[in-house]
Design a protein around this motif. Structure first.
Motif, PDB file in Angstrom:
ATOM      1  N   UNK A 107      65.995  27.806  44.376  1.00 45.72           N
ATOM      2  CA  UNK A 107      65.769  29.238  44.141  1.00 45.72           C
ATOM      3  C   UNK A 107      67.064  30.021  44.308  1.00 45.72           C
ATOM      4  N   UNK A 108      67.901  29.611  45.257  1.00 44.45           N
ATOM      5  CA  UNK A 108      69.187  30.285  45.444  1.00 44.45           C
ATOM      6  C   UNK A 108      70.084  30.119  44.230  1.00 44.45           C
ATOM      7  N   UNK A 109      69.979  29.000  43.551  1.00 45.69           N
ATOM      8  CA  UNK A 109      70.836  28.734  42.395  1.00 45.69           C
ATOM      9  C   UNK A 109      70.299  29.339  41.099  1.00 45.69           C
ATOM     10  N   UNK A 110      68.993  29.536  41.029  1.00 45.15           N
ATOM     11  CA  UNK A 110      68.406  30.049  39.792  1.00 45.15           C
ATOM     12  C   UNK A 110      68.815  31.495  39.543  1.00 45.15           C
ATOM     13  N   UNK A 111      69.130  31.794  38.305  1.00 47.97           N
ATOM     14  CA  UNK A 111      69.395  33.181  37.910  1.00 47.97           C
ATOM     15  C   UNK A 111      68.070  33.938  37.837  1.00 47.97           C
ATOM     16  N   UNK A 112      68.116  35.263  37.868  1.00 49.95           N
ATOM     17  CA  UNK A 112      66.880  36.018  37.651  1.00 49.95           C
ATOM     18  C   UNK A 112      66.204  35.605  36.340  1.00 49.95           C
ATOM     19  N   UNK A 113      64.898  35.472  36.382  1.00 43.48           N
ATOM     20  CA  UNK A 113      64.058  35.012  35.277  1.00 43.48           C
ATOM     21  C   UNK A 113      64.264  33.534  34.960  1.00 43.48           C
ATOM     22  N   UNK A 114      64.923  32.802  35.861  1.00 41.29           N
ATOM     23  CA  UNK A 114      65.057  31.366  35.693  1.00 41.29           C
ATOM     24  C   UNK A 114      63.729  30.657  35.915  1.00 41.29           C
ATOM     25  N   UNK A 115      63.713  29.355  35.607  1.00 40.01           N
ATOM     26  CA  UNK A 115      62.475  28.571  35.640  1.00 40.01           C
ATOM     27  C   UNK A 115      62.603  27.405  36.603  1.00 40.01           C
ATOM     28  N   UNK A 116      61.613  27.258  37.472  1.00 41.08           N
ATOM     29  CA  UNK A 116      61.550  26.155  38.421  1.00 41.08           C
ATOM     30  C   UNK A 116      60.353  25.281  38.058  1.00 41.08           C
ATOM     31  N   UNK A 117      60.618  24.053  37.634  1.00 43.02           N
ATOM     32  CA  UNK A 117      59.549  23.101  37.318  1.00 43.02           C
ATOM     33  C   UNK A 117      59.433  22.130  38.480  1.00 43.02           C
ATOM     34  N   UNK A 118      58.274  22.156  39.130  1.00 43.73           N
ATOM     35  CA  UNK A 118      58.046  21.314  40.303  1.00 43.73           C
ATOM     36  C   UNK A 118      57.470  19.983  39.862  1.00 43.73           C
ATOM     37  N   UNK A 119      58.270  18.928  40.008  1.00 42.95           N
ATOM     38  CA  UNK A 119      57.850  17.586  39.615  1.00 42.95           C
ATOM     39  C   UNK A 119      57.495  16.756  40.843  1.00 42.95           C
ATOM     40  N   UNK A 120      58.279  16.887  41.921  1.00 43.90           N
ATOM     41  CA  UNK A 120      57.996  16.172  43.155  1.00 43.90           C
ATOM     42  C   UNK A 120      56.767  16.731  43.843  1.00 43.90           C
ATOM     43  N   UNK A 121      56.049  15.869  44.555  1.00 43.87           N
ATOM     44  CA  UNK A 121      54.819  16.296  45.230  1.00 43.87           C
ATOM     45  C   UNK A 121      54.873  15.915  46.703  1.00 43.87           C
ATOM     46  N   UNK A 122      54.222  16.739  47.521  1.00 44.71           N
ATOM     47  CA  UNK A 122      54.122  16.508  48.961  1.00 44.71           C
ATOM     48  C   UNK A 122      52.941  17.321  49.464  1.00 44.71           C
ATOM     49  N   UNK A 123      52.790  17.362  50.776  1.00 44.03           N
ATOM     50  CA  UNK A 123      51.771  18.212  51.368  1.00 44.03           C
ATOM     51  C   UNK A 123      52.216  19.662  51.367  1.00 44.03           C
ATOM     52  N   UNK A 124      51.584  20.517  52.172  1.00 41.80           N
ATOM     53  CA  UNK A 124      51.982  21.928  52.236  1.00 41.80           C
ATOM     54  C   UNK A 124      53.482  22.061  52.512  1.00 41.80           C
ATOM     55  N   UNK A 125      54.154  22.858  51.680  1.00 39.85           N
ATOM     56  CA  UNK A 125      55.612  22.975  51.742  1.00 39.85           C
ATOM     57  C   UNK A 125      56.017  24.437  51.709  1.00 39.85           C
ATOM     58  N   UNK A 126      56.847  24.887  52.661  1.00 45.35           N
ATOM     59  CA  UNK A 126      57.298  26.285  52.636  1.00 45.35           C
ATOM     60  C   UNK A 126      58.123  26.570  51.382  1.00 45.35           C
ATOM     61  N   UNK A 127      57.938  27.784  50.845  1.00 47.11           N
ATOM     62  CA  UNK A 127      58.700  28.214  49.676  1.00 47.11           C
ATOM     63  C   UNK A 127      59.212  29.625  49.911  1.00 47.11           C
ATOM     64  N   UNK A 128      60.414  29.945  49.435  1.00 44.64           N
ATOM     65  CA  UNK A 128      60.992  31.281  49.642  1.00 44.64           C
ATOM     66  C   UNK A 128      60.406  32.304  48.665  1.00 44.64           C
ATOM     67  N   UNK A 129      59.170  32.707  48.918  1.00 44.52           N
ATOM     68  CA  UNK A 129      58.455  33.555  47.958  1.00 44.52           C
ATOM     69  C   UNK A 129      59.137  34.907  47.753  1.00 44.52           C
ATOM     70  N   UNK A 130      59.693  35.488  48.806  1.00 44.13           N
ATOM     71  CA  UNK A 130      60.348  36.789  48.629  1.00 44.13           C
ATOM     72  C   UNK A 130      61.450  36.709  47.586  1.00 44.13           C
ATOM     73  N   UNK A 131      62.296  35.684  47.702  1.00 39.66           N
ATOM     74  CA  UNK A 131      63.390  35.537  46.751  1.00 39.66           C
ATOM     75  C   UNK A 131      62.875  35.170  45.364  1.00 39.66           C
TER      76      UNK A 131
END
Length: 358
Positions: A266-290
């Motif tokens: 998320x820090x590297x993505x430009x505004x309006x960039x796209x994050x495709x989540x391929x890896x899977x795990x249990x509940x994982x924190x995400x930087x929702x504010x950013x």
């Protein structure tokens, strides 16, 4: 299908947690629309390792002996009635997915979300769906995709993980347009990460950065087409150049499911960039504010559909060569050693089993 009493096959069978054996079982009779395949190569996937190490994946538990494996290729030995388009002796990659064709998701053209999916080597249902780690198997002809002469069984067996990555790329392009010309970050340089690198390169990405905490896997990712590799443990500022000006990366394939990698993404993505989540795990924190502040587009990517045939085509044409990521191959008799090697990410990317002359 009914069982015969005269045709047997050896298989890599998991009886329970940390209980892997080579078992002998009967081969089902060959029915209409089916083929018998002499399996030659099979790749050990992360799900196979979870079944072996932990006795399951999350809430899915191994409740009866199960033959593992869902990445495999082999040569056709015999054809059942009504089989066309295949020939004895052909090398085929075998699609482990068998959707029901009747549920609501199948009717909507989403068979990879089938409510009654039968997926080889899966313990989701009882009886478990037996997998492909055996020297012979009977499978539906429609699940077999032939490859041309000159392709190795090991490369052909990589069609399934490549299909996962092609589906992720298709999800990305549906949201953000073609990969051509884009700056792409791949986090996690395991088999899926390495193949996401290869897909991004094949589709014309301008630059590809890959991250991992193991230098050996990063070296493999570079051989698969990455331009830059960063180990955030040994080089904590290695992504600084792509984090400037609110981020300079257009698209991320997140293949690790690690909270730290998601934060870096998320820090590297430009505004309006796209994050495709391929890896899977249990509940994982995400930087929702950013993510909200940058208006990041987030997409999950689950398995594959028609991408399996596309993966076979790309491997067969030499457009994507998965062989650099195959770091070790063991005979079936050394299956437990192979599983232990595959568990060591400091030295392994894709470990395969060989069933020829095992």
């Amino acid at each position: 299908m009914t069982e015969t009493t005269d045709t047997r096959t050896r298989a890599v069978r998991l009886n329970g947690q940390d209980d892997l054996t080579i078992a002998t079982t009967y081969l089902p009779a060959l029915g209409p629309g089916e083929v018998r395949v002499a399996v030659l190569a099979g790749g050990i996937c992360g799900s196979d390792l979870h079944y072996w190490q932990e006795g399951g994946i999350g809430t899915i538990r191994v409740r009866e002996p199960i033959i593992l494996g869902h990445e495999a290729a082999g040569r056709i030995e015999a054809l059942g009635a009504d089989v066309t388009g295949l020939a004895v002796g052909q090398l085929v990659a075998m699609n482990p997915s068998h959707p029901c064709g009747d549920c609501a998701f199948c009717a909507q053209g989403l068979p990879h979300h089938c409510m009654a999916m039968r997926f080889k080597g899966s313990a989701m249902y009882l009886p478990h769906e037996q997998g492909m780690f055996r020297d012979r198997m009977v499978i539906g002809a429609a699940q077999c995709h032939p490859l041309p002469q000159g392709i190795t069984p090991g490369a052909a067996a990589c069609a399934e993980p490549l299909a996962v990555c092609l589906h992720a790329a298709n999800r990305a392009e549906a949201l953000a347009g073609p990969l051509a010309g884009k700056t792409v970050l791949v986090t996690g340089a395991g088999p899926i990460g390495a193949l996401c690198v290869a897909v991004a390169r094949q589709r014309g990405a301008a630059r590809i950065i890959v991250t991992d905490i193991q230098d050996a896997t990063l070296a493999v990712a570079r051989r698969m087409g990455a331009d830059h590799s960063v180990n955030p443990v040994t080089d904590p500022d290695g992504l600084a150049a792509w984090q400037q000006d609110k981020g300079r990366v257009d698209l991320v394939f997140e293949c690790s499911a690690a909270a730290s990698a998601i934060r870096d993404s998320v820090a590297c993505l430009r505004p309006l960039g796209t994050l495709v989540q391929v890896g899977v795990a249990g509940p994982t924190p995400m930087p929702l504010n950013l993510m909200v502040g940058k208006e990041i587009v987030f997409a999950g990517s689950h398995r594959f559909d028609t991408e399996f045939a596309e993966a076979v085509r790309l491997i067969g044409a030499g457009d994507i060569d998965p062989r650099p990521m195959i770091t070790a191959t063991y005979p079936m008799a050394e299956a437990e050693t192979a599983f232990r090697t595959a568990s060591d990410r400091a030295q392994s990317v894709k470990v395969q089993l060989s069933f020829a002359d095992s």
